[in-house]
Design a protein around this motif. Sequence first.
Motif, PDB file in Angstrom:
ATOM      1  N   SER A  90      73.648  16.956 -20.016  1.00 46.73           N
ATOM      2  CA  SER A  90      72.916  17.207 -18.774  1.00 46.73           C
ATOM      3  C   SER A  90      72.033  16.027 -18.388  1.00 46.73           C
ATOM      4  CB  SER A  90      72.066  18.476 -18.916  1.00 46.73           C
ATOM      5  OG  SER A  90      72.884  19.614 -18.993  1.00 46.73           O
ATOM      6  N   VAL A  91      71.411  15.411 -19.387  1.00 52.09           N
ATOM      7  CA  VAL A  91      70.582  14.233 -19.110  1.00 52.09           C
ATOM      8  C   VAL A  91      71.435  13.094 -18.553  1.00 52.09           C
ATOM      9  CG1 VAL A  91      69.203  12.421 -20.193  1.00 52.09           C
ATOM     10  CG2 VAL A  91      68.770  14.818 -20.741  1.00 52.09           C
ATOM     11  N   ARG A  92      72.595  12.889 -19.150  1.00 51.02           N
ATOM     12  CA  ARG A  92      73.458  11.803 -18.680  1.00 51.02           C
ATOM     13  C   ARG A  92      73.956  12.065 -17.261  1.00 51.02           C
ATOM     14  NH1 ARG A  92      76.294  10.711 -24.455  1.00 51.02           N
ATOM     15  NH2 ARG A  92      74.891   9.039 -25.097  1.00 51.02           N
ATOM     16  N   ARG A  93      74.129  13.325 -16.917  1.00 52.95           N
ATOM     17  CA  ARG A  93      74.634  13.635 -15.583  1.00 52.95           C
ATOM     18  C   ARG A  93      73.530  13.648 -14.544  1.00 52.95           C
ATOM     19  NH1 ARG A  93      77.806  19.183 -13.664  1.00 52.95           N
ATOM     20  NH2 ARG A  93      78.500  18.371 -11.642  1.00 52.95           N
ATOM     21  N   TRP A  94      72.366  14.241 -14.910  1.00 57.06           N
ATOM     22  CA  TRP A  94      71.325  14.476 -13.904  1.00 57.06           C
ATOM     23  C   TRP A  94      70.084  13.603 -14.092  1.00 57.06           C
ATOM     24  CZ3 TRP A  94      73.051  17.201  -9.988  1.00 57.06           C
ATOM     25  CH2 TRP A  94      74.054  18.152 -10.190  1.00 57.06           C
ATOM     26  N   GLY A  95      69.941  12.968 -15.254  1.00 57.67           N
ATOM     27  CA  GLY A  95      68.724  12.202 -15.531  1.00 57.67           C
ATOM     28  C   GLY A  95      67.752  13.009 -16.357  1.00 57.67           C
ATOM     29  N   THR A  96      66.607  12.414 -16.648  1.00 56.68           N
ATOM     30  CA  THR A  96      65.659  13.030 -17.577  1.00 56.68           C
ATOM     31  C   THR A  96      64.801  14.108 -16.946  1.00 56.68           C
ATOM     32  OG1 THR A  96      64.076  11.267 -17.091  1.00 56.68           O
ATOM     33  CG2 THR A  96      65.516  10.969 -19.014  1.00 56.68           C
ATOM     34  N   GLY A  97      64.579  14.025 -15.658  1.00 54.77           N
ATOM     35  CA  GLY A  97      63.708  15.001 -15.004  1.00 54.77           C
ATOM     36  C   GLY A  97      64.363  15.620 -13.792  1.00 54.77           C
ATOM     37  N   ALA A  98      63.824  16.762 -13.354  1.00 60.35           N
ATOM     38  CA  ALA A  98      64.358  17.435 -12.167  1.00 60.35           C
ATOM     39  C   ALA A  98      63.967  16.710 -10.888  1.00 60.35           C
ATOM     40  CB  ALA A  98      63.876  18.880 -12.123  1.00 60.35           C
ATOM     41  N   THR A  99      62.984  15.832 -10.959  1.00 63.01           N
ATOM     42  CA  THR A  99      62.520  14.925  -9.888  1.00 63.01           C
ATOM     43  C   THR A  99      61.675  15.596  -8.816  1.00 63.01           C
ATOM     44  OG1 THR A  99      64.390  15.077  -8.306  1.00 63.01           O
ATOM     45  CG2 THR A  99      64.634  13.553 -10.199  1.00 63.01           C
ATOM     46  N   GLY A 100      61.558  16.901  -8.826  1.00 62.70           N
ATOM     47  CA  GLY A 100      60.728  17.569  -7.823  1.00 62.70           C
ATOM     48  C   GLY A 100      60.793  19.073  -7.982  1.00 62.70           C
ATOM     49  N   SER A 101      60.122  19.770  -7.095  1.00 59.56           N
ATOM     50  CA  SER A 101      60.172  21.224  -7.130  1.00 59.56           C
ATOM     51  C   SER A 101      61.583  21.696  -6.809  1.00 59.56           C
ATOM     52  CB  SER A 101      59.179  21.810  -6.125  1.00 59.56           C
ATOM     53  OG  SER A 101      59.667  21.657  -4.807  1.00 59.56           O
ATOM     54  N   ARG A 102      61.879  22.935  -7.180  1.00 55.52           N
ATOM     55  CA  ARG A 102      63.210  23.478  -6.941  1.00 55.52           C
ATOM     56  C   ARG A 102      63.543  23.509  -5.450  1.00 55.52           C
ATOM     57  NH1 ARG A 102      65.481  27.303 -10.431  1.00 55.52           N
ATOM     58  NH2 ARG A 102      67.222  27.146  -8.970  1.00 55.52           N
ATOM     59  N   LEU A 103      62.542  23.631  -4.604  1.00 54.49           N
ATOM     60  CA  LEU A 103      62.776  23.733  -3.160  1.00 54.49           C
ATOM     61  C   LEU A 103      62.946  22.378  -2.491  1.00 54.49           C
ATOM     62  CD1 LEU A 103      60.318  26.624  -2.275  1.00 54.49           C
ATOM     63  CD2 LEU A 103      62.799  26.646  -1.974  1.00 54.49           C
ATOM     64  N   ALA A 106      60.061  26.809 -14.677  1.00 54.78           N
ATOM     65  CA  ALA A 106      59.828  25.728 -15.634  1.00 54.78           C
ATOM     66  C   ALA A 106      59.365  26.230 -16.996  1.00 54.78           C
ATOM     67  CB  ALA A 106      58.809  24.734 -15.077  1.00 54.78           C
ATOM     68  N   SER A 107      58.888  27.471 -17.085  1.00 52.65           N
ATOM     69  CA  SER A 107      58.493  28.051 -18.364  1.00 52.65           C
ATOM     70  C   SER A 107      58.477  29.565 -18.216  1.00 52.65           C
ATOM     71  CB  SER A 107      57.105  27.567 -18.814  1.00 52.65           C
ATOM     72  OG  SER A 107      56.090  28.131 -18.000  1.00 52.65           O
ATOM     73  N   GLY A 108      58.489  30.253 -19.361  1.00 51.85           N
ATOM     74  CA  GLY A 108      58.340  31.694 -19.322  1.00 51.85           C
ATOM     75  C   GLY A 108      56.985  32.107 -18.795  1.00 51.85           C
ATOM     76  N   TYR A 109      55.962  31.340 -19.113  1.00 56.45           N
ATOM     77  CA  TYR A 109      54.609  31.597 -18.615  1.00 56.45           C
ATOM     78  C   TYR A 109      54.611  31.554 -17.086  1.00 56.45           C
ATOM     79  CZ  TYR A 109      49.612  31.751 -19.913  1.00 56.45           C
ATOM     80  OH  TYR A 109      48.314  32.138 -20.153  1.00 56.45           O
ATOM     81  N   ALA A 110      55.254  30.521 -16.537  1.00 60.01           N
ATOM     82  CA  ALA A 110      55.319  30.380 -15.080  1.00 60.01           C
ATOM     83  C   ALA A 110      56.108  31.516 -14.450  1.00 60.01           C
ATOM     84  CB  ALA A 110      55.935  29.036 -14.717  1.00 60.01           C
ATOM     85  N   PHE A 139      67.106  30.984 -27.161  1.00 60.33           N
ATOM     86  CA  PHE A 139      67.983  30.006 -26.534  1.00 60.33           C
ATOM     87  C   PHE A 139      67.581  28.559 -26.811  1.00 60.33           C
ATOM     88  CE2 PHE A 139      69.040  33.659 -23.610  1.00 60.33           C
ATOM     89  CZ  PHE A 139      70.280  33.873 -24.185  1.00 60.33           C
ATOM     90  N   ALA A 140      66.589  28.361 -27.669  1.00 64.12           N
ATOM     91  CA  ALA A 140      66.312  27.053 -28.279  1.00 64.12           C
ATOM     92  C   ALA A 140      66.096  25.928 -27.285  1.00 64.12           C
ATOM     93  CB  ALA A 140      67.458  26.685 -29.234  1.00 64.12           C
ATOM     94  N   ALA A 141      65.593  26.245 -26.101  1.00 65.09           N
ATOM     95  CA  ALA A 141      65.415  25.206 -25.086  1.00 65.09           C
ATOM     96  C   ALA A 141      63.984  25.269 -24.554  1.00 65.09           C
ATOM     97  CB  ALA A 141      66.447  25.378 -23.963  1.00 65.09           C
ATOM     98  N   GLN A 142      63.850  25.357 -23.269  1.00 62.56           N
ATOM     99  CA  GLN A 142      62.557  25.428 -22.595  1.00 62.56           C
ATOM    100  C   GLN A 142      62.812  26.101 -21.266  1.00 62.56           C
ATOM    101  OE1 GLN A 142      59.988  24.005 -24.317  1.00 62.56           O
ATOM    102  NE2 GLN A 142      58.407  24.737 -22.935  1.00 62.56           N
ATOM    103  N   GLY A 143      61.777  26.681 -20.686  1.00 61.49           N
ATOM    104  CA  GLY A 143      61.936  27.269 -19.367  1.00 61.49           C
ATOM    105  C   GLY A 143      61.834  28.776 -19.386  1.00 61.49           C
ATOM    106  N   THR A 165      57.397  21.492 -10.660  1.00 64.27           N
ATOM    107  CA  THR A 165      58.635  20.730 -10.819  1.00 64.27           C
ATOM    108  C   THR A 165      59.689  21.582 -11.505  1.00 64.27           C
ATOM    109  OG1 THR A 165      57.426  18.649 -10.950  1.00 64.27           O
ATOM    110  CG2 THR A 165      59.641  18.663 -11.876  1.00 64.27           C
ATOM    111  N   GLY A 166      60.915  21.445 -11.076  1.00 65.01           N
ATOM    112  CA  GLY A 166      61.996  22.233 -11.650  1.00 65.01           C
ATOM    113  C   GLY A 166      62.198  21.954 -13.122  1.00 65.01           C
ATOM    114  N   LEU A 167      62.836  22.911 -13.780  1.00 66.15           N
ATOM    115  CA  LEU A 167      63.124  22.774 -15.204  1.00 66.15           C
ATOM    116  C   LEU A 167      63.965  21.532 -15.457  1.00 66.15           C
ATOM    117  CD1 LEU A 167      62.931  24.095 -18.018  1.00 66.15           C
ATOM    118  CD2 LEU A 167      65.007  25.374 -17.448  1.00 66.15           C
ATOM    119  N   ALA A 168      63.598  20.743 -16.482  1.00 68.18           N
ATOM    120  CA  ALA A 168      64.287  19.489 -16.784  1.00 68.18           C
ATOM    121  C   ALA A 168      65.756  19.739 -17.132  1.00 68.18           C
ATOM    122  CB  ALA A 168      63.594  18.775 -17.939  1.00 68.18           C
TER     123      ALA A 168
END
Length: 387
Positions: free
Chosen positions: A58-71, A99-103, A234-238, A262-265
């Motif tokens: 996913s990083v190789r395809r999309w990069g390291t960050g979501a680059t902005g909010s989901r909208l 971006a997290s379960g808390y959010a 699920f061993a990830a984040q979000g 910012t959207g989930l990485a």
Amino acid sequence: MSIDPLSWLDSYAAERVDAGLRRNLRVREPVSTAIDLASNDYLGLAKHPDVVDGAIASVRRWGTGATGSRLVTGTTAEHAQLEDELAEFVGAASGLVFASGYAANLGVVTALAGREDLVVSDAGSHASLVDACRLSRARVAVAPHRDVAAVERLLGERVEARALVLTDSVFSADGDLAPLVELHRVCRAAGALLVVDEAHGLGVRGLGGRGLVHEVGLAGEPDVIVTATLSKAFAAQGGVVLADARVRAHLIDAARSFIFDTGLAPAAVGAARAALALLRRDPAMAGRVLERATAIADVARAAGVDVPAPESAVVSVVLGEAQVAFDAAQACRARGLDVGCFRPPSVPAGTSRLRLTARANLTSAELDVIADVLGDVLAGAREAVSA
């Protein structure tokens, strides 16, 4: 005369040290010989090659960050795929990734409740739900833990037109289960929405790890909203909200922790999808978690500590005073066993504990070590309490 505006922190810190409540960050190594009974990696997938490869791809395809909010720019095709896959897995109409379960919990409660509404929350609800209640500005009523009659009474006495009832499915400190069927019955009779945080249920409870809501037959009910985190089984984040499509649309419009975050990485999205795929291929993983939890609880009981039969990955070993629990945790770590130590305010005063979490991939050899170490440490803790 100069006044130090931070001087109060010194006395506050000293009080916490005296009470055995000072918290410190412990840096861990990437590879450890210690046996992990502290993390929430319930399925043991955090370092699984498929999950790691999913994150890297996913990083190789999309990069390291979501680059902005989901909208704005933060939604990728992979975000949408993850939402669809999770919704289908648990039997929900739709999903929305945060971006997290808390959010996710903040977003749901604050978007669905306001000044003119009532929120009823279980006394054992997670801190994220507690904070969501405060931010919602709704009238909040806290029901005693797992007390359906109290929830029914509070809903019946309300003057507000709308109401939400909040609960964890599996409570994080004790590992006990919410009475979801009964809660749903009183919610439906009162025209209230039931919001269930499946953070500790997804991947562990239900058919193939589909969660407690699915297990008790409430999957897909329009008046049941499920939240969950991707950082445990699920061993990830979000985080994710799984609900009626109308709820999803409303959250996109109104949930501030979705709109302005910012959207989930991409790495977390790819890792979560890979973990879900693994669970689908080996649904027996969920049952293995409960088997390991039962074995750990048996060790604690053999050492003379009253521990109920586990209903989740969490085995809660209550030792009483904060310092006793802290010392026991340190003694475990000194012998190569990482355990959680829950002290106030995470748990009520006088109920400090070791929080032990089972993993699906614990081996028989590791369980033997756990029996030796935990048996000795708990025996010492009991002596400390009786001294």
